[in-house]
Design a protein around this motif. Structure first.
Motif, PDB file in Angstrom:
ATOM      1  N   PRO A 230      19.311 -20.170  99.327  1.00  0.00           N
ATOM      2  CA  PRO A 230      20.051 -19.057  98.724  1.00  0.00           C
ATOM      3  C   PRO A 230      21.515 -19.074  99.151  1.00  0.00           C
ATOM      4  CG  PRO A 230      17.982 -18.300  99.684  1.00  0.00           C
ATOM      5  CD  PRO A 230      18.165 -19.720 100.136  1.00  0.00           C
ATOM      6  N   ASN A 231      22.381 -18.703  98.234  1.00  0.00           N
ATOM      7  CA  ASN A 231      23.799 -18.591  98.557  1.00  0.00           C
ATOM      8  C   ASN A 231      23.982 -17.483  99.587  1.00  0.00           C
ATOM      9  OD1 ASN A 231      26.609 -18.229  98.557  1.00  0.00           O
ATOM     10  ND2 ASN A 231      26.781 -18.669  96.370  1.00  0.00           N
ATOM     11  N   GLN A 232      24.592 -17.810 100.722  1.00  0.00           N
ATOM     12  CA  GLN A 232      24.757 -16.824 101.787  1.00  0.00           C
ATOM     13  C   GLN A 232      26.028 -16.001 101.638  1.00  0.00           C
ATOM     14  OE1 GLN A 232      23.702 -17.968 105.797  1.00  0.00           O
ATOM     15  NE2 GLN A 232      22.605 -19.762 105.050  1.00  0.00           N
ATOM     16  N   ASP A 233      26.717 -16.148 100.518  1.00  0.00           N
ATOM     17  CA  ASP A 233      27.869 -15.302 100.203  1.00  0.00           C
ATOM     18  C   ASP A 233      27.479 -14.280  99.136  1.00  0.00           C
ATOM     19  OD1 ASP A 233      29.329 -16.896 101.902  1.00  0.00           O
ATOM     20  OD2 ASP A 233      30.532 -17.846 100.333  1.00  0.00           O
ATOM     21  N   HIS A 234      28.195 -13.169  99.138  1.00  0.00           N
ATOM     22  CA  HIS A 234      27.985 -12.169  98.094  1.00  0.00           C
ATOM     23  C   HIS A 234      29.323 -11.483  97.840  1.00  0.00           C
ATOM     24  CE1 HIS A 234      25.260  -9.755  95.628  1.00  0.00           C
ATOM     25  NE2 HIS A 234      25.961  -8.686  95.969  1.00  0.00           N
ATOM     26  N   VAL A 235      29.676 -11.259  96.567  1.00  0.00           N
ATOM     27  CA  VAL A 235      30.929 -10.601  96.211  1.00  0.00           C
ATOM     28  C   VAL A 235      30.663  -9.526  95.169  1.00  0.00           C
ATOM     29  CG1 VAL A 235      32.339 -12.629  96.744  1.00  0.00           C
ATOM     30  CG2 VAL A 235      31.493 -12.309  94.415  1.00  0.00           C
ATOM     31  N   ALA A 236      31.553  -8.536  95.111  1.00  0.00           N
ATOM     32  CA  ALA A 236      31.418  -7.460  94.134  1.00  0.00           C
ATOM     33  C   ALA A 236      32.752  -6.776  93.964  1.00  0.00           C
ATOM     34  CB  ALA A 236      30.362  -6.447  94.579  1.00  0.00           C
TER      35      ALA A 236
ATOM     36  N   ALA B 182      33.681 -26.284  98.537  1.00  0.00           N
ATOM     37  CA  ALA B 182      32.366 -26.099  99.150  1.00  0.00           C
ATOM     38  C   ALA B 182      31.830 -27.427  99.674  1.00  0.00           C
ATOM     39  CB  ALA B 182      31.400 -25.482  98.147  1.00  0.00           C
ATOM     40  N   GLU B 183      32.058 -28.495  98.929  1.00  0.00           N
ATOM     41  CA  GLU B 183      31.603 -29.811  99.372  1.00  0.00           C
ATOM     42  C   GLU B 183      32.374 -30.274 100.603  1.00  0.00           C
ATOM     43  OE1 GLU B 183      31.962 -32.330  96.006  1.00  0.00           O
ATOM     44  OE2 GLU B 183      30.248 -31.465  94.934  1.00  0.00           O
ATOM     45  N   LEU B 184      33.674 -30.044 100.623  1.00  0.00           N
ATOM     46  CA  LEU B 184      34.495 -30.464 101.755  1.00  0.00           C
ATOM     47  C   LEU B 184      34.198 -29.658 103.008  1.00  0.00           C
ATOM     48  CD1 LEU B 184      37.920 -30.974  99.952  1.00  0.00           C
ATOM     49  CD2 LEU B 184      36.555 -32.758 101.040  1.00  0.00           C
ATOM     50  N   SER B 185      33.979 -28.364 102.845  1.00  0.00           N
ATOM     51  CA  SER B 185      33.769 -27.504 104.007  1.00  0.00           C
ATOM     52  C   SER B 185      32.335 -27.496 104.492  1.00  0.00           C
ATOM     53  CB  SER B 185      34.188 -26.068 103.671  1.00  0.00           C
ATOM     54  OG  SER B 185      33.322 -25.503 102.702  1.00  0.00           O
ATOM     55  N   GLY B 186      31.382 -27.849 103.607  1.00  0.00           N
ATOM     56  CA  GLY B 186      29.977 -27.721 103.960  1.00  0.00           C
ATOM     57  C   GLY B 186      29.532 -26.274 104.056  1.00  0.00           C
ATOM     58  N   GLU B 187      30.283 -25.365 103.435  1.00  0.00           N
ATOM     59  CA  GLU B 187      29.990 -23.934 103.469  1.00  0.00           C
ATOM     60  C   GLU B 187      29.965 -23.381 102.049  1.00  0.00           C
ATOM     61  OE1 GLU B 187      29.397 -22.107 106.103  1.00  0.00           O
ATOM     62  OE2 GLU B 187      29.939 -23.479 107.712  1.00  0.00           O
ATOM     63  N   ASP B 188      29.123 -22.369 101.836  1.00  0.00           N
ATOM     64  CA  ASP B 188      29.248 -21.621 100.586  1.00  0.00           C
ATOM     65  C   ASP B 188      30.671 -21.075 100.505  1.00  0.00           C
ATOM     66  OD1 ASP B 188      26.555 -22.082 100.091  1.00  0.00           O
ATOM     67  OD2 ASP B 188      25.952 -20.214 101.054  1.00  0.00           O
ATOM     68  N   THR B 189      31.236 -21.078  99.312  1.00  0.00           N
ATOM     69  CA  THR B 189      32.643 -20.722  99.138  1.00  0.00           C
ATOM     70  C   THR B 189      32.760 -19.700  98.024  1.00  0.00           C
ATOM     71  OG1 THR B 189      33.306 -22.940  99.849  1.00  0.00           O
ATOM     72  CG2 THR B 189      34.941 -21.646  98.666  1.00  0.00           C
ATOM     73  N   SER B 190      33.326 -18.542  98.346  1.00  0.00           N
ATOM     74  CA  SER B 190      33.408 -17.453  97.377  1.00  0.00           C
ATOM     75  C   SER B 190      34.744 -16.751  97.457  1.00  0.00           C
ATOM     76  CB  SER B 190      32.285 -16.427  97.616  1.00  0.00           C
ATOM     77  OG  SER B 190      31.015 -17.041  97.572  1.00  0.00           O
ATOM     78  N   LEU B 191      35.152 -16.180  96.332  1.00  0.00           N
ATOM     79  CA  LEU B 191      36.356 -15.364  96.322  1.00  0.00           C
ATOM     80  C   LEU B 191      36.189 -14.233  95.319  1.00  0.00           C
ATOM     81  CD1 LEU B 191      38.267 -15.851  93.579  1.00  0.00           C
ATOM     82  CD2 LEU B 191      38.756 -18.001  94.726  1.00  0.00           C
ATOM     83  N   VAL B 192      36.908 -13.163  95.576  1.00  0.00           N
ATOM     84  CA  VAL B 192      37.058 -12.074  94.625  1.00  0.00           C
ATOM     85  C   VAL B 192      38.513 -11.651  94.725  1.00  0.00           C
ATOM     86  CG1 VAL B 192      36.285 -10.339  96.299  1.00  0.00           C
ATOM     87  CG2 VAL B 192      36.207  -9.826  93.849  1.00  0.00           C
ATOM     88  N   ALA B 193      39.157 -11.458  93.577  1.00  0.00           N
ATOM     89  CA  ALA B 193      40.594 -11.214  93.582  1.00  0.00           C
ATOM     90  C   ALA B 193      40.970 -10.264  92.475  1.00  0.00           C
ATOM     91  CB  ALA B 193      41.356 -12.533  93.408  1.00  0.00           C
TER      92      ALA B 193
ATOM     93  N   MET C  88      38.848 -11.507  89.268  1.00  0.00           N
ATOM     94  CA  MET C  88      38.078 -12.742  89.298  1.00  0.00           C
ATOM     95  C   MET C  88      37.016 -12.658  90.377  1.00  0.00           C
ATOM     96  SD  MET C  88      41.204 -15.443  88.993  1.00  0.00           S
ATOM     97  CE  MET C  88      42.259 -14.272  89.856  1.00  0.00           C
ATOM     98  N   ARG C  89      35.841 -13.156  90.067  1.00  0.00           N
ATOM     99  CA  ARG C  89      34.782 -13.347  91.060  1.00  0.00           C
ATOM    100  C   ARG C  89      34.237 -14.744  90.874  1.00  0.00           C
ATOM    101  NH1 ARG C  89      30.941  -8.369  89.670  1.00  0.00           N
ATOM    102  NH2 ARG C  89      31.907  -8.691  87.640  1.00  0.00           N
ATOM    103  N   ALA C  90      34.081 -15.484  91.960  1.00  0.00           N
ATOM    104  CA  ALA C  90      33.559 -16.846  91.847  1.00  0.00           C
ATOM    105  C   ALA C  90      32.841 -17.217  93.129  1.00  0.00           C
ATOM    106  CB  ALA C  90      34.689 -17.841  91.570  1.00  0.00           C
ATOM    107  N   SER C  91      31.821 -18.077  93.008  1.00  0.00           N
ATOM    108  CA  SER C  91      31.071 -18.512  94.175  1.00  0.00           C
ATOM    109  C   SER C  91      30.489 -19.892  93.939  1.00  0.00           C
ATOM    110  CB  SER C  91      29.936 -17.520  94.493  1.00  0.00           C
ATOM    111  OG  SER C  91      29.335 -17.818  95.730  1.00  0.00           O
ATOM    112  N   ALA C  92      30.608 -20.776  94.925  1.00  0.00           N
ATOM    113  CA  ALA C  92      30.037 -22.121  94.852  1.00  0.00           C
ATOM    114  C   ALA C  92      29.166 -22.351  96.077  1.00  0.00           C
ATOM    115  CB  ALA C  92      31.144 -23.175  94.799  1.00  0.00           C
ATOM    116  N   GLN C  93      27.986 -22.890  95.868  1.00  0.00           N
ATOM    117  CA  GLN C  93      27.079 -23.180  96.979  1.00  0.00           C
ATOM    118  C   GLN C  93      27.341 -24.556  97.554  1.00  0.00           C
ATOM    119  OE1 GLN C  93      23.348 -21.420  94.786  1.00  0.00           O
ATOM    120  NE2 GLN C  93      22.821 -21.806  96.918  1.00  0.00           N
ATOM    121  N   ARG C  94      27.152 -24.659  98.857  1.00  0.00           N
ATOM    122  CA  ARG C  94      27.319 -25.939  99.526  1.00  0.00           C
ATOM    123  C   ARG C  94      26.140 -26.849  99.175  1.00  0.00           C
ATOM    124  NH1 ARG C  94      25.070 -22.272 102.728  1.00  0.00           N
ATOM    125  NH2 ARG C  94      23.428 -22.831 104.197  1.00  0.00           N
ATOM    126  N   GLY C  95      26.352 -28.153  99.281  1.00  0.00           N
ATOM    127  CA  GLY C  95      25.277 -29.112  99.059  1.00  0.00           C
ATOM    128  C   GLY C  95      24.675 -28.987  97.679  1.00  0.00           C
TER     129      GLY C  95
END
Length: 262
Positions: A31-37, A246-257, A19-26
Motif C-alpha cells: 500500500p502507498n504509505q502517503d496520503h494527500v487531501a 520515487a524510483e530514485l529515492s526508493g520512497e513513495d512520493t506525493s505532493l499537493v499544491a 494539484m494532487r499527485a502520488s507515485a509509489q516506490r518500486g
C-alpha cells in the motif's frame, strides 16, 4: 501511479489551481504509505494536507498512519478555517488566530493518538499490533490558505515550500525531523505577492533530487510555469516526474499544491 489533474476551485474571492499527485516506490505492490487531501472551506479558504506513514516499525501499516493523520488534521483544521474566514479582515484579531493555530498542534496530535487507541481497542488483536506507533510516527504537513492569511503546520519529514513574487522559502527546512512535535508558521498571504504557490510534499520528492538547491529549483520552476498559465503542461508532465523521483529515492512520493494569481 495516481495523479489527479489540477482543478480550478473558484471561491467568492480566490481562484485556486490545485494539484494532487502520488507515485509509489518500486512495483507498488505494498500500500502507498502517503496520503494527500484538500478541502475548500466556507467558499473562501483552502486546506491542504499530506502525510507519510513511513515511521512505523511495521511498514505494512504505514498507510493507516498516513490516512489517519490527514483525516484527523482535516477534522481539526476545518473549524479553524471557518474562523479565519470570519476574522481575517480584522488584523487586530490575527494574533488571536495565531494563538489558536498554535493550539491546533497539540490538538491534532492528541486526536491522532486517540484515533490509534480506538482502533487498537476495537479491532482484532492480531490486526492492530503496531497501530499506535504508525499513527504516532507519521509525518504530517498541512496548510491553510485564505484571502489574507496563510498558516502552515509540519510534524516530521517532508517539505512545505512557499513561493511568490516576493521570493521563496521553506519555513521548516532547518527544524523538521522526527515527528515528536508539530511546528507552526503563519504570515499575511500577500507577503508572498499577488501570485503565490504553496507546495506540500512528502520526503520522497526531495530525496529523489540531487540536493536542497535542486528541490528549491523544482518548487520555483513549478511556480514559474503556473504563473505563465501552463497548468496543462504541468499536469501532462507530473506523472513521469514523480514516478522518476520515487524510483530514485526508493520512497513513495506525493505532493499537493495550490496556486493563486491575478
Amino acid at each position: 501511479m495516481r495523479c489527479e489533474p489540477a482543478d480550478r476551485l473558484v471561491s467568492a474571492e480566490l481562484p485556486w489551481e490545485t494539484m494532487r499527485a502520488s507515485a509509489q516506490r518500486g512495483a507498488g505492490t505494498a500500500p502507498n504509505q502517503d496520503h494527500v487531501a484538500l478541502r475548500v472551506v466556507a467558499g473562501a479558504a483552502l486546506v491542504l494536507c499530506a502525510a507519510d506513514g513511513h515511521g512505523s516499525p511495521d511498514a505494512r501499516r504505514g498507510h493507516l498512519g498516513a490516512r489517519w493523520a490527514v483525516e484527523e488534521a482535516m477534522r481539526c483544521v476545518i473549524p479553524f478555517a471557518r474562523r479565519v474566514v470570519r476574522l481575517e479582515d480584522d488584523p487586530e484579531r490575527w494574533p488571536e488566530l495565531a494563538e489558536l493555530a498554535d493550539r491546533l498542534c497539540d490538538e491534532i496530535r492528541r486526536c491522532l493518538r486517540e484515533r490509534a487507541r480506538m482502533h487498537e481497542a476495537n479491532g482484532p488483536r492480531d490486526a492492530v499490533v503496531g497501530a499506535a506507533p504508525v499513527a504516532g510516527n507519521s509525518s504530517l504537513l498541512g496548510a491553510l490558505l485564505s484571502r489574507r492569511l496563510l498558516f502552515c503546520w509540519q510534524s516530521g519529514q517532508g517539505d512545505i515550500a512557499l513561493i511568490g513574487e516576493q521570493g521563496s522559502r521553506v519555513p521548516f527546512e532547518a527544524d523538521a525531523g522526527p515527528p515528536r512535535r508539530m511546528l507552526l508558521h503563519w504570515q499575511p498571504a500577500d507577503a508572498l505577492g499577488a501570485r503565490r504557490l504553496v507546495l506540500l510534499s512528502t520526503d520522497g520528492l526531495a530525496l529523489g533530487l540531487a540536493d536542497r538547491s535542486a528541490y528549491r529549483a523544482f518548487a520555483e520552476g513549478l511556480y514559474a510555469r503556473m504563473a505563465r498559465r501552463e497548468a496543462q503542461g504541468v499536469r501532462d508532465g507530473l506523472d513521469d516526474r514523480l514516478r522518476a523521483m520515487a524510483e530514485l529515492s526508493g520512497e513513495d512520493t506525493s505532493l499537493v499544491a495550490a496556486y493563486v494569481g491575478p
